[in-house]
Design an enzyme around this catalytic site. Structure first.
Site, PDB file in Angstrom:
ATOM      1  N   HIS A  36       0.843  -1.200   0.000  1.00  0.00           N
ATOM      2  CA  HIS A  36       0.000   0.000   0.000  1.00  0.00           C
ATOM      3  C   HIS A  36       0.875   1.245   0.000  1.00  0.00           C
ATOM      4  O   HIS A  36       0.870   2.004   0.944  1.00  0.00           O
ATOM      5  CB  HIS A  36      -0.895   0.027   1.239  1.00  0.00           C
ATOM      6  CG  HIS A  36      -1.904  -1.049   1.246  1.00  0.00           C
ATOM      7  ND1 HIS A  36      -2.121  -1.875   2.325  1.00  0.00           N
ATOM      8  CD2 HIS A  36      -2.750  -1.475   0.293  1.00  0.00           C
ATOM      9  CE1 HIS A  36      -3.048  -2.741   2.026  1.00  0.00           C
ATOM     10  NE2 HIS A  36      -3.453  -2.525   0.801  1.00  0.00           N
ATOM     11  N   CYS A  92       3.847 -14.737   0.822  1.00  0.00           N
ATOM     12  CA  CYS A  92       4.741 -14.773   1.977  1.00  0.00           C
ATOM     13  C   CYS A  92       4.730 -16.187   2.583  1.00  0.00           C
ATOM     14  O   CYS A  92       3.658 -16.780   2.743  1.00  0.00           O
ATOM     15  CB  CYS A  92       4.265 -13.761   3.018  1.00  0.00           C
ATOM     16  SG  CYS A  92       5.282 -13.818   4.500  1.00  0.00           S
ATOM     17  N   HIS A 120     -10.737 -10.100   3.461  1.00  0.00           N
ATOM     18  CA  HIS A 120      -9.300  -9.890   3.234  1.00  0.00           C
ATOM     19  C   HIS A 120      -8.766 -10.929   2.238  1.00  0.00           C
ATOM     20  O   HIS A 120      -9.052 -12.117   2.374  1.00  0.00           O
ATOM     21  CB  HIS A 120      -8.543  -9.991   4.563  1.00  0.00           C
ATOM     22  CG  HIS A 120      -7.163  -9.415   4.461  1.00  0.00           C
ATOM     23  ND1 HIS A 120      -6.140 -10.065   3.819  1.00  0.00           N
ATOM     24  CD2 HIS A 120      -6.652  -8.237   4.879  1.00  0.00           C
ATOM     25  CE1 HIS A 120      -5.053  -9.313   3.863  1.00  0.00           C
ATOM     26  NE2 HIS A 120      -5.342  -8.192   4.507  1.00  0.00           N
ATOM     27  N   GLU A 122      -5.986 -12.323   1.916  1.00  0.00           N
ATOM     28  CA  GLU A 122      -5.219 -13.425   2.538  1.00  0.00           C
ATOM     29  C   GLU A 122      -6.173 -14.520   3.024  1.00  0.00           C
ATOM     30  O   GLU A 122      -5.944 -15.712   2.790  1.00  0.00           O
ATOM     31  CB  GLU A 122      -4.405 -12.885   3.728  1.00  0.00           C
ATOM     32  CG  GLU A 122      -3.659 -13.995   4.455  1.00  0.00           C
ATOM     33  CD  GLU A 122      -3.079 -13.532   5.798  1.00  0.00           C
ATOM     34  OE1 GLU A 122      -2.546 -12.407   5.887  1.00  0.00           O
ATOM     35  OE2 GLU A 122      -3.155 -14.320   6.757  1.00  0.00           O
ATOM     36  N   THR A 158      -2.696 -13.666   9.510  1.00  0.00           N
ATOM     37  CA  THR A 158      -1.370 -13.344  10.059  1.00  0.00           C
ATOM     38  C   THR A 158      -1.321 -12.062  10.893  1.00  0.00           C
ATOM     39  O   THR A 158      -0.453 -11.915  11.744  1.00  0.00           O
ATOM     40  CB  THR A 158      -0.335 -13.214   8.922  1.00  0.00           C
ATOM     41  OG1 THR A 158      -0.848 -12.313   7.957  1.00  0.00           O
ATOM     42  CG2 THR A 158      -0.024 -14.543   8.285  1.00  0.00           C
ATOM     43  N   ASN A 216      -2.085  -0.430   9.152  1.00  0.00           N
ATOM     44  CA  ASN A 216      -1.018  -0.663  10.141  1.00  0.00           C
ATOM     45  C   ASN A 216      -0.276   0.626  10.467  1.00  0.00           C
ATOM     46  O   ASN A 216       0.188   0.823  11.576  1.00  0.00           O
ATOM     47  CB  ASN A 216      -0.118  -1.840   9.732  1.00  0.00           C
ATOM     48  CG  ASN A 216       1.074  -1.422   8.944  1.00  0.00           C
ATOM     49  OD1 ASN A 216       2.035  -0.894   9.493  1.00  0.00           O
ATOM     50  ND2 ASN A 216       1.020  -1.614   7.643  1.00  0.00           N
TER      51      ASN A 216
HETATM   52  S1  SF4 Z   1       3.234  -9.024   7.712  1.00  0.00           S
HETATM   53 FE1  SF4 Z   1       4.117 -11.054   8.101  1.00  0.00          FE
HETATM   54  S2  SF4 Z   1       2.788 -12.438   6.962  1.00  0.00           S
HETATM   55 FE2  SF4 Z   1       2.412 -10.411   6.147  1.00  0.00          FE
HETATM   56  S3  SF4 Z   1       3.807 -10.251   4.426  1.00  0.00           S
HETATM   57 FE3  SF4 Z   1       4.863  -9.400   6.202  1.00  0.00          FE
HETATM   58  S4  SF4 Z   1       6.064 -11.105   7.028  1.00  0.00           S
HETATM   59 FE4  SF4 Z   1       4.515 -11.966   5.662  1.00  0.00          FE
END
Ligand code: SF4
Length: 274
Positions: A36, A92, A120, A122, A158, A216
């Site tokens: 982002h 990831c 989401h 993910e 995650t 975040n």
């Molecule tokens: S936050 Fe953690 S799970 Fe997400 S991409 Fe980064 S390392 Fe991978």
């Protein structure tokens, strides 16, 4: 003015890895933005001709496709393979792990419970690996409404909060015959948050660098603001205001998980100049 960097800040391992993969595959197309951060996306386009596609339609056959860190649903992966696209998987490893757990536990007859946000990407990717009953719960309240079987496998998105995950695990273990708990929470976000929390208690002013629409980064800002009233969220060095620094001696600096190091360095240099 002293500028102190947080012990952990900026890109996590997964994003660093995905960017390296994109740089190593010039002229490729990423399925959704890698991060982002519009400036980093623009840099990848300018220097490596890496484009972004928001959907899976009308993709050119002659360019490699990069799956981003969040992963994609299993069926999308298969469809693209069947169309003979060259796919470079930058999912990831910390996201790949819950995908494999879900696949395996589902095969063994466990009801899958995922603590995460249904919308989401993910989570959509992770649940696509299930072959049996699967439920997604966004919070503890949703969990209480679930119809629970005897054998449960619990995993988490995650980026979820460990405290709620632990509460969910404990609730399930009191009600089901067998519960397999897989802690798939990634520490990267929390490492950045706890470092920001610590640093913002020690400084006169705190600068948080990151996308204003990145959740975040906003979380980091709120943590800092709680400890240091003079906390400012900026996207680039051009937003720094000289008046913020008047009478201040120590400036803390941190950055959201989608902020590249070159932007942080520019901010640091500009603060030192001020
Ligand atoms: S936050 Fe953690 S799970 Fe997400 S991409 Fe980064 S390392 Fe991978």
């Amino acid at each position: 003015m002293e500028v102190r960097l947080a012990q952990n800040y900026g890109f996590c391992f997964g994003v660093k890895r995905a960017i390296k993969i994109a740089q190593d595959h010039r002229n490729s197309i990423t399925l959704g933005p890698l991060i982002h951060n519009a400036k980093e996306i623009a840099r990848l386009k300018e220097k490596f001709n890496v484009d972004v596609s928001e959907n899976l339609e009308n993709l050119p056959q002659d360019r490699k496709l990069i799956v981003r860190t969040h992963g994609i649903p299993k069926s999308d992966f298969k469809n693209l393979q069947e169309q003979n696209f060259q796919i470079i998987d930058a999912t990831c490893p910390y996201v790949r792990k819950p995908q494999m757990i879900v696949e395996q536990m589902s095969k063994e007859g466990y009801q899958i419970v995922v603590f995460g946000d249904r919308e989401h990407p993910e989570v959509k990717g992770v649940v696509s690996y299930a072959t049996g009953p699967t439920d997604i719960v966004a919070d503890f309240e949703e969990l209480q409404k679930l119809q629970l079987g005897k054998k449960i496998a619990l995993i988490s998105q995650t980026t979820k909060q460990p405290e709620i995950f632990a509460k969910i695990a404990s609730f399930l273990s009191m009600r089901c015959t067998e519960v397999r708990v897989f802690n798939t929470i990634c520490n990267a976000t929390f490492d950045n948050q706890s470092a920001a929390d610590k640093l913002s208690k020690e400084v006169d002013i705190m600068i948080i660098v990151g996308g204003k629409n990145s959740s975040n980064t906003k979380q980091l800002f709120n943590i800092c603001k709680n400890n240091c009233a003079d906390s400012f969220l900026i996207e680039s060095e051009s937003e720094l205001d000289k008046s913020w620094f008047e009478g201040k001696k120590v400036c803390g600096l941190t950055a959201g998980a989608s902020t590249p190091d070159w932007i942080i360095t520019k901010v640091q240099n500009k603060i030192l100049k001020i």
